[in-house]
Design an enzyme around this catalytic site. Structure first.
Site, mmCIF file in Angstrom:
data_model
loop_
_atom_site.group_PDB
_atom_site.id
_atom_site.type_symbol
_atom_site.label_atom_id
_atom_site.label_comp_id
_atom_site.label_asym_id
_atom_site.label_seq_id
_atom_site.Cartn_x
_atom_site.Cartn_y
_atom_site.Cartn_z
ATOM 1 N N PHE A 1 45.501 8.314 4.110
ATOM 2 C CA PHE A 1 44.375 8.595 4.525
ATOM 3 C C PHE A 1 43.597 9.507 3.616
ATOM 4 C CE2 PHE A 1 40.937 11.143 6.832
ATOM 5 C CZ PHE A 1 40.115 10.034 7.115
ATOM 6 N N GLN A 2 42.428 8.808 3.097
ATOM 7 C CA GLN A 2 41.643 9.712 2.206
ATOM 8 C C GLN A 2 42.437 9.924 0.720
ATOM 9 O OE1 GLN A 2 39.652 12.938 3.997
ATOM 10 N NE2 GLN A 2 37.821 11.701 4.246
ATOM 11 N N MET B 1 10.402 2.118 -15.633
ATOM 12 C CA MET B 1 11.085 1.693 -17.143
ATOM 13 C C MET B 1 11.359 0.471 -17.114
ATOM 14 S SD MET B 1 11.220 2.776 -19.979
ATOM 15 C CE MET B 1 11.628 4.530 -20.431
ATOM 16 N N GLU C 1 28.512 14.853 -2.772
ATOM 17 C CA GLU C 1 29.607 15.428 -3.833
ATOM 18 C C GLU C 1 28.894 15.142 -5.394
ATOM 19 O OE1 GLU C 1 30.815 13.327 -1.213
ATOM 20 O OE2 GLU C 1 32.335 14.921 -0.180
ATOM 21 N N LYS D 1 47.366 19.024 -1.143
ATOM 22 C CA LYS D 1 47.345 20.030 0.005
ATOM 23 C C LYS D 1 48.438 20.954 -0.096
ATOM 24 C CE LYS D 1 45.598 20.529 4.682
ATOM 25 N NZ LYS D 1 45.106 19.964 5.797
#
Lengths: 566, 161
Positions: A112-113, A480, A50, A162
């Site tokens: 959940f999630q 770097m 993502e 949802k």
């Protein structure tokens, strides 16, 4: 007209002229994904992480000059976007990020999630929303796009439970968004414009210092006109590269920590500094009290908080850069006392002085016969693409070499994570840029460390036939940090050696891409040529001089005139 | 210098956390904060007191104004204004000290709002200095608990027509 929330989201995307979205599905957004299948005029790019979706949307936005869109699921899908969002926020890139959320009845129940992504992203978004009521869905999306693309642009997040997406909503045609609170100032104050112009006309040693705001507001032409009209030299921030033609005689390249000697000297010695769409970042100013110490400072920015945040400003102009610079151009055109040739004559000694500085310490490097120098690779990339490619970078030495040695003449041709400095930005950004400009050559200039942060996107590039080219400047180091350790930590290379690395050529091949390697300077050109004519994703693995440094360099906390040179 | 800043904002969930998050995220300090809805139920008024040099205060007001839900920001130092704070103090009040507590409260124009055999709860309103003064005076008698509201402020109206 009653439609589902998911249908409404798609309709709104269409209203906003969204053609491509970058995302990754999950349970909380499955209804939206189902709806995507029904929309043939919307391309969904399935990334492999993502974070990459947001970086790709970010670069897509930069190329098209409008809002980029990402769609991810709740919980881990949402938290994975945070780095991308924070990067877009630092660089003022317009994005709308849709995150799925558990049904409203479960919010706050540790479902959940479930994660409070609105809470998590509050400090790194321009604004964000949790849509709890289906009737707010459509107005929220319209408002979000409005906020993302107007004023100082930035990322806006919309969290979609949802059940809201599944609910029926009433669709009505869009009207212009009107908000009670948010009203950015576009037009400059005429009095301030006059003050600024008068101040510039008194100057004998002016410098333009331009930033990403010039590109965001499409002020490239106006700025170029103004600088040429005034025969005044121009220096650019990392974000401002491409905002003024890099090959113009008035261009001094980048300023700041890894800026050119002559830019930093010019800023330190100028009598009027005209900052346009730049925010006096610490990587630019170095020690604040030694930054343009004797100059009257004019600052144009659409965001009032940027003005006088880091340095004192004598003439503040809160406005869109394009509007403000246009106003300055026409003020000068109207003013009878302004004679272009006279001003050019007055500034000639100043430009001569800058020319001397250029001659004394040009951007350069020590060539070696058998070892590839990274700067040479970037120069060759510039030469063989005629400066026409879209360049993205990762973060670190690769980014600075790209900024120093690829001369950008056009805006929206250089994409880099400037403010946040995200390793792993460049490759997904290249994919986003390629989706926005399918016919263009897109090259990610990368380091061997950075590229491994989002290497999984090779699959995405292949799936969508993005023929992006990745030029890895491979020194087996986190270069770097190694450079800092070399200079300031007695060469104690703590955790910067990357001896266990993949064979990037084989890795490319494993994904069905093309892998090429150059180990000697003579191989650089053939490899680039081969890559440029290949109609596939290509990794070019350039085995470069291991301990090459980026110079000039201003040590952190020093004045920008205290540069370490090659 | 101490500044009282009044902020009008949309009365929506999460807005207060945007304001406080701005302060914590930028290392600014909030000395006190009071907030409730205005005559327009869609709008809240938030009064906060903060301390900082002029440049910091300028950044605070600009940053507050930049929040999408903020309608108006007023730094009270730039105008004439009235400010008040209220405190509830539970002070020890036994036979020997009851009269003393009442006398002090009377001087400060406070009132007793709860009584028990061993204590009074008293209410006092006024400027922050006055609240501090009453606390200081009552302290030797024995303060058991205090609750302060934080400052609220309003600009003064124009006195001419």
């Amino acid at each position: 007209m009653k439609i589902t929330g998911a249908e409404a989201v798609m309709k709104c995307l269409k209203e906003q002229d969204v053609k491509v979205i970058f995302g990754f599905p999950g349970g909380a957004v499955i209804d939206l994904y189902d709806e995507i299948l029904k929309n043939n005029d919307l391309t969904h790019v399935l990334v492999r992480h993502e974070q990459a979706a947001v970086h790709a949307a970010d670069a897509y936005a930069r190329v098209i000059g409008d809002v980029g869109v990402a769609l991810v699921t709740s919980g881990p899908g949402a938290t994975n976007t945070v780095t991308g969002i924070a990067s877009a926020y630092c660089d003022s890139i317009p994005l709308v990020v849709f995150t799925g959320q558990v049904p409203t009845a479960l919010i706050g129940n540790d479902a959940f999630q479930e994660v409070d992504i609105v809470g998590i992203t509050r400090p790194c978004t321009k604004h964000n929303y949790l849509v709890k009521d289906p009737k707010d869905l459509i107005p929220t999306i319209r408002e979000a796009f409005h906020i993302a693309r107007t004023g100082r642009p930035g990322p806006v997040l919309i969290d979609l439970p949802k059940d809201v997406v599944a609910a029926k909503v009433t669709y009505s045609e869009p009207k212009p968004v009107k908000m009670r609170t948010y009203k950015p100032t576009y037009e400059p104050h005429p009095g301030q414009i006059e003050k600024a112009c008068k101040s510039i006309l008194t100057a004998s040693k002016p410098v333009f210092y331009i930033g990403g705001g010039v590109i965001a507001s499409n002020a490239h032409d106006e700025v170029t006109e103004l600088a040429r009209k005034l025969s005044a030299p121009v220096t650019m921030t990392l974000m401002g590269l491409g905002g003024f033609p890099g090959t113009d005689p008035l261009s001094m390249g980048m300023l700041g920590m890894h800026g050119t000697y002559y830019s930093n000297m010019a800023v330190a010695n100028c009598d009027v500094l005209i900052a346009i769409g730049a925010r006096f970042d610490d990587r630019v100013t170095g020690r604040i009290d030694a930054f343009a110490p004797n100059a009257e400072i004019i600052h144009i920015d659409i965001d009032p908080t940027s003005i006088s945040k880091n340095v004192r400003v004598d003439i503040p102009i809160v406005a869109d850069c394009k509007h403000a610079v246009s106003a300055m151009n026409s003020w000068l055109d109207r003013n009878k006392d302004f004679k272009k040739s006279e001003v050019a004559k007055k500034h000639a000694p100043w430009l001569e002085q800058i020319g001397e500085w250029k001659k004394k310490h040009p951007l350069g490097y020590v060539e070696e016969k058998d070892v590839i120098k990274p700067q040479f690779v970037v120069q060759k990339l510039h030469e063989l693409t005629h400066g026409e490619a879209i360049i993205t970078t990762e973060v670190g030495q690769n980014q600075m070499w790209a900024a120093q040695f690829y001369h950008f003449n056009k805006p929206r041709s250089f994409m880099t994570s400037g403010g946040l400095g995200v390793m792993g930005y460049g490759f997904p950004a290249a994919i986003g840029a390629q989706m926005a400009a399918p016919g263009k050559t897109v090259i990610d200039i990368a380091g061997d460390g950075s590229i491994q942060m989002n290497i999984q996107e090779l699959a995405t590039a292949r799936q969508y036939k993005c023929p992006v080219k990745i030029a890895i400047l491979n020194n087996n180091y986190l270069g770097m940090v190694r450079q800092w350790q070399e200079l300031f930590y007695d060469k104690r290379y703590s955790a910067t050696t990357l001896d266990t690395a993949p064979d990037f050529v084989k890795l490319a091949e494993a994904y069905g891409a093309v892998g090429l390697r150059a180990s000697k300077p003579s191989e650089v050109e053939p490899v680039i040529k081969e890559a440029l004519k290949t109609d596939n994703t290509v990794i070019m693995d350039f085995v470069i001089s291991r301990e090459e440094g980026v110079y000039p360099m201003v040590p952190a906390g020093k004045a920008t005139t205290e540069m370490l040179l090659v | 210098m101490k500044h009282t800043i009044s902020v009008l904002l949309q009365n929506k969930p999460g807005v207060l956390s945007r304001v406080t998050g701005l302060f914590s995220g930028r290392g600014f300090n909030i000395e006190s904060l009071a907030v409730n809805q205005t005559i327009d139920p869609d709008v809240s008024c938030l009064t906060l007191v903060t301390v900082g040099a002029d440049a910091i205060i300028e950044q605070i007001t600009k940053q507050l104004h930049k929040l999408i839900d903020v309608i108006k920001v007023t730094d009270m130092a730039e105008t004439d204004y009235v400010e008040r704070e209220m405190v509830l103090i539970r002070v020890k009040a036994e036979a020997a000290t009851r009269a003393e507590v009442l006398r002090v409260i009377d001087i400060f124009r406070g009132k007793v709002v709860d009584v028990s055999p061993k204590s009074y709860a008293v209410e006092v309103t006024g400027t922050e200095d006055k609240i501090q003064a009453v606390i200081d005076i009552l302290k030797p008698i024995g303060i058991q608990e205090i609750v302060r509201t934080g400052t609220i402020a309003m600009t003064r109206a124009k006195k001419t027509v």
